[in-house]
Design a protein around this motif. Structure first.
Motif, mmCIF file in Angstrom:
data_model
loop_
_atom_site.group_PDB
_atom_site.id
_atom_site.type_symbol
_atom_site.label_atom_id
_atom_site.label_comp_id
_atom_site.label_asym_id
_atom_site.label_seq_id
_atom_site.Cartn_x
_atom_site.Cartn_y
_atom_site.Cartn_z
ATOM 1 N N SER A 1 9.622 -7.702 -15.596
ATOM 2 C CA SER A 1 10.010 -7.507 -16.996
ATOM 3 C C SER A 1 10.524 -6.096 -17.274
ATOM 4 C CB SER A 1 8.816 -7.796 -17.913
ATOM 5 O OG SER A 1 7.766 -6.876 -17.674
ATOM 6 N N VAL A 2 10.319 -5.177 -16.330
ATOM 7 C CA VAL A 2 10.821 -3.807 -16.460
ATOM 8 C C VAL A 2 11.485 -3.420 -15.140
ATOM 9 C CG1 VAL A 2 9.054 -3.131 -18.138
ATOM 10 C CG2 VAL A 2 8.662 -2.755 -15.684
ATOM 11 N N SER A 3 12.230 -2.329 -15.192
ATOM 12 C CA SER A 3 12.872 -1.808 -13.985
ATOM 13 C C SER A 3 12.133 -0.535 -13.550
ATOM 14 C CB SER A 3 14.346 -1.493 -14.260
ATOM 15 O OG SER A 3 14.957 -0.934 -13.131
ATOM 16 N N PRO A 4 11.349 -0.600 -12.458
ATOM 17 C CA PRO A 4 10.563 0.571 -12.050
ATOM 18 C C PRO A 4 11.332 1.525 -11.138
ATOM 19 C CG PRO A 4 9.948 -1.294 -10.698
ATOM 20 C CD PRO A 4 11.018 -1.790 -11.653
ATOM 21 N N ILE A 5 11.041 2.807 -11.276
ATOM 22 C CA ILE A 5 11.446 3.799 -10.301
ATOM 23 C C ILE A 5 10.180 4.496 -9.815
ATOM 24 C CG2 ILE A 5 13.640 4.160 -11.515
ATOM 25 C CD1 ILE A 5 12.566 7.012 -12.218
ATOM 26 N N VAL A 6 10.258 5.142 -8.666
ATOM 27 C CA VAL A 6 9.131 5.907 -8.136
ATOM 28 C C VAL A 6 9.470 7.389 -8.188
ATOM 29 C CG1 VAL A 6 7.837 6.483 -6.045
ATOM 30 C CG2 VAL A 6 8.220 4.101 -6.652
ATOM 31 N N CYS A 7 8.514 8.185 -8.645
ATOM 32 C CA CYS A 7 8.648 9.642 -8.611
ATOM 33 C C CYS A 7 7.450 10.202 -7.858
ATOM 34 C CB CYS A 7 8.692 10.223 -10.021
ATOM 35 S SG CYS A 7 10.130 9.702 -10.987
ATOM 36 N N CYS A 8 7.710 11.068 -6.885
ATOM 37 C CA CYS A 8 6.630 11.602 -6.064
ATOM 38 C C CYS A 8 7.019 12.975 -5.539
ATOM 39 C CB CYS A 8 6.335 10.659 -4.901
ATOM 40 S SG CYS A 8 7.742 10.451 -3.786
ATOM 41 N N LYS A 9 6.036 13.687 -5.031
ATOM 42 C CA LYS A 9 6.293 14.997 -4.436
ATOM 43 C C LYS A 9 6.515 14.921 -2.927
ATOM 44 C CE LYS A 9 3.955 17.834 -7.905
ATOM 45 N NZ LYS A 9 2.904 18.848 -8.170
ATOM 46 N N LYS A 10 6.018 13.852 -2.319
ATOM 47 C CA LYS A 10 6.143 13.713 -0.871
ATOM 48 C C LYS A 10 6.316 12.246 -0.522
ATOM 49 C CE LYS A 10 3.715 14.928 3.439
ATOM 50 N NZ LYS A 10 2.518 15.597 4.018
ATOM 51 N N ILE A 11 7.164 11.952 0.452
ATOM 52 C CA ILE A 11 7.410 10.579 0.890
ATOM 53 C C ILE A 11 6.833 10.377 2.291
ATOM 54 C CG2 ILE A 11 9.152 8.840 1.452
ATOM 55 C CD1 ILE A 11 10.998 10.151 -0.584
ATOM 56 N N VAL A 12 5.967 9.382 2.426
ATOM 57 C CA VAL A 12 5.402 9.009 3.724
ATOM 58 C C VAL A 12 5.410 7.484 3.839
ATOM 59 C CG1 VAL A 12 3.908 11.050 3.913
ATOM 60 C CG2 VAL A 12 3.036 8.994 2.792
ATOM 61 N N ASN A 13 5.406 6.992 5.068
ATOM 62 C CA ASN A 13 5.275 5.554 5.345
ATOM 63 C C ASN A 13 6.355 4.699 4.692
ATOM 64 O OD1 ASN A 13 2.807 5.937 6.835
ATOM 65 N ND2 ASN A 13 1.746 6.176 4.886
ATOM 66 N N LEU A 14 7.553 5.256 4.533
ATOM 67 C CA LEU A 14 8.632 4.504 3.899
ATOM 68 C C LEU A 14 9.002 3.265 4.715
ATOM 69 C CD1 LEU A 14 10.434 4.575 1.403
ATOM 70 C CD2 LEU A 14 12.115 5.876 2.718
ATOM 71 N N GLU A 15 8.797 3.337 6.037
ATOM 72 C CA GLU A 15 9.100 2.173 6.872
ATOM 73 C C GLU A 15 8.180 1.007 6.564
ATOM 74 O OE1 GLU A 15 6.130 4.701 9.202
ATOM 75 O OE2 GLU A 15 7.778 4.979 7.783
ATOM 76 N N HIS A 16 6.975 1.296 6.086
ATOM 77 C CA HIS A 16 6.039 0.237 5.696
ATOM 78 C C HIS A 16 6.260 -0.220 4.254
ATOM 79 C CE1 HIS A 16 3.724 0.614 9.365
ATOM 80 N NE2 HIS A 16 3.555 1.904 9.164
ATOM 81 N N PHE A 17 6.751 0.690 3.412
ATOM 82 C CA PHE A 17 6.892 0.398 1.989
ATOM 83 C C PHE A 17 8.308 0.730 1.505
ATOM 84 C CE2 PHE A 17 2.344 1.860 2.455
ATOM 85 C CZ PHE A 17 1.779 0.600 2.343
ATOM 86 N N PRO A 18 9.309 -0.007 1.976
ATOM 87 C CA PRO A 18 10.685 0.287 1.553
ATOM 88 C C PRO A 18 10.889 0.005 0.068
ATOM 89 C CG PRO A 18 10.585 -1.778 2.784
ATOM 90 C CD PRO A 18 9.231 -1.142 2.915
ATOM 91 N N PHE A 19 11.488 0.975 -0.623
ATOM 92 C CA PHE A 19 11.720 0.810 -2.058
ATOM 93 C C PHE A 19 12.804 1.770 -2.510
ATOM 94 C CE2 PHE A 19 10.977 1.716 -6.550
ATOM 95 C CZ PHE A 19 10.872 0.427 -7.066
ATOM 96 N N LYS A 20 13.596 1.334 -3.478
ATOM 97 C CA LYS A 20 14.601 2.179 -4.128
ATOM 98 C C LYS A 20 14.596 1.859 -5.608
ATOM 99 C CE LYS A 20 17.856 2.576 -0.243
ATOM 100 N NZ LYS A 20 19.238 2.295 0.205
ATOM 101 N N PRO A 21 14.823 2.869 -6.474
ATOM 102 C CA PRO A 21 15.035 4.280 -6.141
ATOM 103 C C PRO A 21 13.729 5.085 -6.130
ATOM 104 C CG PRO A 21 15.525 3.925 -8.451
ATOM 105 C CD PRO A 21 15.119 2.577 -7.892
ATOM 106 N N ILE A 22 13.705 6.104 -5.267
ATOM 107 C CA ILE A 22 12.600 7.051 -5.201
ATOM 108 C C ILE A 22 13.165 8.450 -5.447
ATOM 109 C CG2 ILE A 22 10.774 8.071 -3.785
ATOM 110 C CD1 ILE A 22 10.696 5.508 -2.167
ATOM 111 N N TYR A 23 12.514 9.189 -6.353
ATOM 112 C CA TYR A 23 12.950 10.545 -6.677
ATOM 113 C C TYR A 23 11.820 11.511 -6.363
ATOM 114 C CZ TYR A 23 16.558 8.059 -9.275
ATOM 115 O OH TYR A 23 17.588 7.220 -9.623
ATOM 116 N N GLN A 24 12.124 12.532 -5.591
ATOM 117 C CA GLN A 24 11.144 13.583 -5.312
ATOM 118 C C GLN A 24 11.285 14.714 -6.331
ATOM 119 O OE1 GLN A 24 11.882 13.668 -0.717
ATOM 120 N NE2 GLN A 24 9.883 14.626 -1.078
ATOM 121 N N TYR A 25 10.142 15.238 -6.770
ATOM 122 C CA TYR A 25 10.167 16.349 -7.711
ATOM 123 C C TYR A 25 9.250 17.456 -7.228
ATOM 124 C CZ TYR A 25 5.674 14.651 -9.602
ATOM 125 O OH TYR A 25 4.368 14.263 -9.761
#
Length: 356
Positions: free
Chosen positions: A28-52
């Motif tokens: 029902s919504v369009s989620p984005i991810v915001c994080c300071k560090k990206i790990v395990n992306l091969e296990h949890f593929p997702f877009k879009p991800i923004y680092q801050y």
């Protein structure tokens, strides 16, 4: 479609499949991810991800992405984002999961005086159990702001299997969790030692890694359980599913650690029950809201290897009870803890906050 920013310090620790399941299933919504560090992306593929880097950086990202709602994963993140919420003038939902509870001394040091500000300024909070809700109320959160939202699992990914064992067959007990105090591994190993003296065919497989690994390995050596207890290390979620297909019983000896850190309702227990395994666990935090003592398995007091051993031996010696435990556990998860139902609950919370 309105956009929600799911904010988590790291995306994504291997144990947090529940966050990933919500991200990829919400509609029902369009989620984005915001994080300071990206790990395990091969296990949890997702877009879009923004680092801050800091809150000013995050504010710019959320403005550009036209975010309507912040979903802070874990209470400490919510406290960190209060100035972001204020600057943008948008609602914020904060999800508590266990280690971030105010009963945890380490978390309270991180909160400082910000916890009360979070309770006052935060628009809503989710917790994974009724037990957790009572804790937040005790520490000053309005009950009207709290929603009990269980972490759901995709039940279809866990095939039910009737568990059986012939007389004197080797019986495999599986446990999954980080090798930290909260998981109570030392008590489970001691319980297996006690059971092994009566039933030499018992085996324990431990999936997980952590700071107590060497301590636990020494315990196994001291108790002469080499070949009886197997450390699998950190394994992928799919590997856990494969382990569950092969094991007879599942055990999790959760306990409140020495700084007050607690579980919510561990997803791994839900997964084991969905697979049809009888489970043995503790009367800890929200676990009794999932595992019905004597119906889907057994619950014992925390930090009690004698009680763990007694119930584990009972399970080992009464394989004729496994099917009724397994079917009851599967039905419980299907009815109350499946991802579809919990996604609907989360979307209702989002809708309520966005309508304001």
């Amino acid at each position: 479609m309105l956009r929600v920013a799911v904010v988590r310090g790291w995306y994504l620790p291997i144990s947090e499949t529940f966050i990933y399941s919500e991200l990829v299933n919400v509609k029902s919504v369009s989620p984005i991810v915001c994080c300071k560090k990206i790990v395990n992306l091969e296990h949890f593929p997702f877009k879009p991800i923004y680092q801050y880097k800091d809150n000013d950086d995050l504010i710019d990202i959320l403005r550009i992405q036209k975010i309507s709602l912040i979903h802070a994963r874990f209470g400490v993140t919510g406290a960190d984002l209060l100035e972001v919420k204020k600057e943008l003038g948008i609602p914020m939902l904060t999800s508590f999961h266990g280690f971030d509870l105010p009963t945890n001394a380490k978390s309270m040091r991180r909160y400082g005086d910000r916890l009360q500000h979070l309770f006052e300024q935060g628009d809503a909070f989710t917790v994974t159990s009724e037990n957790m809700k009572e804790i937040l109320i005790k520490y000053g959160c309005s009950p009207d702001k709290i929603f009990v939202h269980h972490s759901g699992i995709n039940v279809s990914k866990f095939s039910y299997k009737k568990r059986t064992a012939r007389e004197n067959e080797t019986i495999t007990v599986l446990t999954v969790g980080r090798l930290v105090e909260k998981k109570g591994m030392e008590y489970l190993i001691e319980a297996v030692h006690r059971v092994h003296q009566h039933y030499p065919g018992i085996r324990l497989r431990i999936a997980g890694d952590g700071q107590l690994k060497r301590t636990l390995e020494k315990q196994v050596e001291r108790l002469k359980l080499d070949g009886i207890v197997k450390f699998l290390g950190e394994v992928s979620h799919q590997a856990v599913v494969e382990e569950m297909k092969k094991a007879h019983l599942f055990a999790l000896a959760s306990t409140t650690d020495n700084v007050g850190n607690q579980e919510g309702i561990p997803n791994v227990l839900k997964e084991a029950m969905a697979c049809g395994m009888p489970v043995l666990s503790t009367k800890h935090a929200g676990i009794p809201e999932l595992v019905e003592d004597g119906k889907s398995g057994f619950l014992v007091p925390e930090r009690d290897p004698v009680a763990l051993a007694e119930r584990l031996l009972h399970l080992v010696q009464h394989a004729e009870d496994w099917e009724k435990f397994g079917t009851h556990g599967r039905k419980t998860v299907e009815q109350f803890f499946n991802i579809d139902r919990q996604i609907e609950n989360l979307e209702r919370i989002y809708s309520l906050l966005l309508s304001k």
